[in-house]
Scaffold this motif. Structure first.
Motif, PDB file in Angstrom:
ATOM      1  N   SER B 431       0.837  -1.210   0.000  1.00 32.59           N
ATOM      2  CA  SER B 431       0.000   0.000   0.000  1.00 32.59           C
ATOM      3  C   SER B 431       0.863   1.248   0.000  1.00 32.59           C
ATOM      4  O   SER B 431       0.610   2.205  -0.722  1.00 32.59           O
ATOM      5  CB  SER B 431      -0.910   0.031   1.229  1.00 32.59           C
ATOM      6  N   GLU B 436      -0.399   6.720  -4.621  1.00 31.71           N
ATOM      7  CA  GLU B 436      -0.398   7.517  -5.843  1.00 31.71           C
ATOM      8  C   GLU B 436       0.474   8.758  -5.754  1.00 31.71           C
ATOM      9  O   GLU B 436       0.741   9.408  -6.746  1.00 31.71           O
ATOM     10  CB  GLU B 436      -1.832   7.913  -6.199  1.00 31.71           C
ATOM     11  N   LYS B 439       2.803  12.168  -0.819  1.00 32.51           N
ATOM     12  CA  LYS B 439       1.986  12.582   0.313  1.00 32.51           C
ATOM     13  C   LYS B 439       1.110  11.431   0.800  1.00 32.51           C
ATOM     14  O   LYS B 439       1.035  11.131   1.990  1.00 32.51           O
ATOM     15  CB  LYS B 439       1.114  13.771  -0.116  1.00 32.51           C
ATOM     16  N   GLN B 440       0.467  10.776  -0.154  1.00 32.86           N
ATOM     17  CA  GLN B 440      -0.409   9.675   0.243  1.00 32.86           C
ATOM     18  C   GLN B 440       0.396   8.539   0.873  1.00 32.86           C
ATOM     19  O   GLN B 440      -0.044   7.916   1.838  1.00 32.86           O
ATOM     20  CB  GLN B 440      -1.190   9.159  -0.967  1.00 32.86           C
TER      21      GLN B 440
END
Lengths: 382, 454
Positions: B431, B436, B439-440
């Motif tokens: 994950s 993407e 930051k994520q």
């Protein structure tokens, strides 16, 4: 796609994925307006002798020369010589409209004087406190109701097998939607986090348009949000609220005037917020125990035993003061210091819930084991 | 890298700073025990005032306030004069509360001995004081600095005495005006307040099932009558003061023991004895194991701690060493869910940050649900998973983590390695790597099941 639709969709898809029974329940049409329940815990031990004042007691001015004098002439009178504290303006009005039912001299059965144990006892509703099982949680489970806690985490009252939503105002900027999608994926093997994220998103969806960002946890704001989250088709059937600040060891006169005004205002806000649902609502207000009959040396009172509780709402058969007055003379006090509890808090709660939600004998036994019901008509038959 | 190193820095410490995991990996137990050899245990790297200074300043402001009122006489003063003494004192109190709280958190974030800061926070919460009202806002944060930190590696009874005599505790639990009914002050109408005595027995020492009665509470309350706070305008002393004329005369009897002595000594002897009581050992050792290891700690572990407690008459450092050496403390499963405070501190430790802005610290902790000195109960903040893992609390963490991730340029993959080692699930690993955006990725790392627990 607009964000609120997205979140709504996300919550719903999770709902189906994670909890089929919950989802099925949500899909059922709610044909009638469900009888609603609000459980409000006053943390810190509310002083009942300063809230529902027995003006007929000749002992009171002797026990409380300072505390009983100043409010004496401003009390809002009820029946049988009881007077409500002058801060309780709305509650007094409800009494006159037969929507308030004060009960004097109650005790939960807990007779030590620790706040924290007393509260746990009141919330758990079991002779032997179980921190993972609350009476409202058990009730929600047997009745398959949807419950909400206005708290950052599930309080003991609502703990149990059923999932419970929690809500508390946030001032943080909202995160992007895609992060929730990614989190959902990452939490697949973690049942607890999946469940928390799902119910968090569900509640978020419900409060999204409702300017909740400005709220900061003031009781009146929480009351307002509570009413919002209970109204409408998807609203919760029952909710738990709490209000602290009742531990008046000193300066009680001023502090209680403020506390009771906050309580009164918050309850009025709930009534307004619920609109016509109020007619079908039962609010139960209780505290862990009472305070000493005598005032202490610092203008306050110390931890005691017997206290009072309120039943309120459009569903209540109000306009009467119930409970059995034990008297305040030295030998009538519990351990010669506290108001003697003459009836059990849970006998009233169980009777009220039983009449309001039509509990079977078996359900009653699961939720309130070994509690005998108070024999009184507490809920109006419409 | 061994899982022991990951456990050492996360379960015992407050999360790894860059390179810390590598340092711990050679001998994780010894690495932790070395923390406990630090003298002093923690250093508050700031110049914030002592509680005596604060009392003086507040007394001065109070005097100015009175003069202003006198001067104004019957002429009504403008409603909110920013420069009047009352406003000044309010501002002073609030600002000190925030500065103290943020400084402690910042010290914990940058410390190479984060175990010690965790332990400080444990006892600060054990002896919880809330910033209720103006005076306590400024005073409450001084308790952990002045009474707890100096005794952190010492005898529990010394800590108990220091805490009970500290102005913040005396005031918070209303003992400063508790006087014996038969004392000189009592005869003038001042009375007994048993709040502090009850919480000492119930929360600080024996525990609620520790075997005391209402009579014991009253006896202890009488034993510590006159334990009060100096008034900077009237008394020569500063801080704690024993008001002889408010002390209840006569011998006391507490938990079956007699206390024939009189004066300050009486209360001190009572406190020392309850600190040494077997129920206190049981209560504190269970709480330590519960905090560090699991909501349901193995009884064998608790028993080891109790034995060490008895052998050392309640030496906190020795009990901690026993905890570190116990095999039960190292189960691979992370059984504790981080509190908001731990989550906040470990997030900043992970990126090697220092000196986070005061307002940021204070407001973040408020929004994450654990405002410093605001437990609102002398029992302190809860220490069970269920106290912190609520649904709306989780959403708040997502929002907070996401805001932090957009401010810092962090390499999530390398931070994952430097904080959790190889001990993340395939799902978490993928994950984070497949996120993407940068930051994520960092948000996902902070919100991963592994980072949320310890």
């Amino acid at each position: 796609m607009e964000r609120r639709h997205f979140i709504k969709g996300l919550g719903a898809s999770l709902l189906v994925m994670q909890s089929p029974s919950f989802a099925a329940k949500a899909l059922l049409e709610k044909t009638t307006t469900n009888p609603k329940v609000i459980w409000l815990v006053l943390r810190g031990a509310m002083d009942s002798l300063h809230t529902i004042v027995p003006t007929f007691e000749s002992e009171l001015p002797k026990l409380r020369p300072k505390l009983s004098t100043n409010i004496k002439d401003q009390l809002l009178m009820l029946d049988n010589g009881y007077g409500l504290h002058p801060s309780l303006i709305n509650l007094h009005q409800w009494y006159q409209q037969k929507q308030l039912l004060p009960i004097v001299a109650v005790g939960s059965g807990y007779d030590q004087r620790s706040h924290f144990d007393g509260q746990d006892y009141l919330e758990s509703g079991l002779k032997q406190v179980d921190h993972d099982s609350g009476w409202l949680g058990r009730l929600v489970n047997v009745q398959e109701k949807q419950a909400l806690a206005i708290a950052r985490s599930t309080p003991i009252s609502l703990r149990g097998e059923s999932s419970v939503n929690t809500w508390y105002p946030s001032k943080l900027k909202e995160a992007d939607d895609d992060i929730y999608q990614a989190l959902m994926n990452m939490y697949q093997d973690d049942a607890l986090l999946t469940e928390r994220l799902r119910s968090g998103l569900e509640v978020k969806e419900m409060t999204m348009d409702k300017s909740s960002k400005k709220q900061q946890g003031k009781f009146n704001d929480l009351a307002k949000a509570c009413a919002q989250l209970m109204s409408g088709e998807q609203g919760a059937d029952c909710a738990m609220l709490e209000l602290g600040g009742w531990d008046t060891h000193n300066n009680q006169e001023k502090r209680l005037a403020r506390q009771l005004a906050t309580l009164d205002q918050g309850l009025a806000t709930i009534k307004t917020g619920l609109g016509k649902d109020w007619n079908n609502t039962l609010v139960v207000v209780a505290t862990e125990f009472g305070r000493t009959a005598k005032e202490n040396g610092t203008g306050g009172t110390d931890h005691g035993t017997g206290s009072a509780m309120f039943l309120a709402g459009g569903a209540v058969n109000g306009g009467q003061v119930l409970g059995e007055w034990p008297g305040l003379s030295q030998q009538q006090l519990f351990e010669q210091r506290d108001l003697m509890p003459t009836t059990n808090t849970f006998s009233w709660i169980a009777a009220a819930m039983s009449q309001h939600w039509q509990l079977s004998a078996k359900q009653l036994d699961t939720v309130f084991p070994q509690v005998s019901l108070a024999k009184a008509k507490l809920i109006r038959t419409s | 890298m061994s899982i022991q190193a990951t456990i050492a820095v996360n379960r015992f410490g407050l999360g790894a700073r860059p390179n810390e995991l590598a340092q711990a990996s050679a001998d994780p137990q010894q690495w932790l025990i070395k923390h406990l050899m630090q003298k002093p245990p923690v250093i508050f790297d700031d110049e914030l005032p002592h509680s005596n200074e604060i009392s003086k300043t507040l007394a001065l402001l109070k005097m100015q306030e009175r003069e202003e009122i006198k001067r104004a006489g019957k002429v009504s003063t403008t409603k909110s004069n920013k420069n009047n003494a009352k406003e000044k004192s309010k501002k002073y109190n609030r600002s000190l509360l925030q500065q103290f709280s943020a400084s402690t958190v910042n010290n914990a974030i940058s410390s190479p001995h984060s175990l010690n800061w965790r332990l400080l926070d444990f006892f600060s919460n054990h002896f919880s004081v809330s910033a209720n009202g103006a005076f306590l806002a400024a005073m409450s944060p001084t308790l952990e600095r002045e009474a707890i930190a100096p005794n952190l590696f010492g005898q529990f009874e010394d800590m108990l005495l220091a805490v009970t005599k500290h102005p913040a505790m005396l005031l918070y639990l209303n003992n400063e005006k508790s006087f014996g009914p038969d004392s000189r002050l009592g005869k003038k109408g001042k009375g007994l307040n048993e709040n502090l005595a009850r919480e000492i027995l119930e929360l600080h020492t024996l525990g609620v099932n520790g075997g005391y009665s209402q009579t014991d509470v009253t006896e202890l309350a009488k034993g510590i009558t006159g334990w009060s706070i100096a008034n900077p305008r009237k008394d020569e002393e500063q801080g704690f003061i024993f008001r002889k004329i408010g002390h209840q005369p006569g011998p006391r009897r507490l938990l079956g023991k007699k206390y024939p002595m009189w004066g300050l000594e009486q209360g001190e002897a009572m406190l020392k004895n309850i600190a040494r009581h077997p129920s206190t050992a049981k209560h504190l050792c269970y709480k330590l194991a519960h905090h560090f290891i699991s909501d349901n700690p193995p009884q064998t572990l608790v028993d080891k701690l109790i034995k060490r407690w008895h052998d050392t008459k309640g030496n906190i450092k020795e009990v901690m060493i026993t905890l570190i050496k116990a095999q039960e403390s190292w189960q691979p499963q992370a059984a504790k869910y981080k509190t908001p405070r731990e989550f906040f501190i470990s997030s900043f430790r992970a990126i090697g940050a220092n000196n986070i802005d005061t307002k940021n610290v204070f407001n973040s902790l408020l929004m994450l649900g654990q405002q410093p000195f605001n437990a609102g109960s002398p029992a302190g903040y809860g220490d069970d998973q269920s106290d912190w893992n609520g649904a709306s609390a989780l959403i708040s963490r997502v929002e907070w983590a996401s805001a932090l991730s957009s401010r810092v340029k962090a390499n999530a993959e390398s931070i994952m390695k430097s904080t959790l080692g190889e001990h993340v699930s395939q799902r978490t690993y993928k994950s984070v790597l497949r996120a993407e955006s940068r930051k994520q990725a960092f948000t996902l790392l902070l919100m991963s099941p592994e980072f949320l627990r310890r």
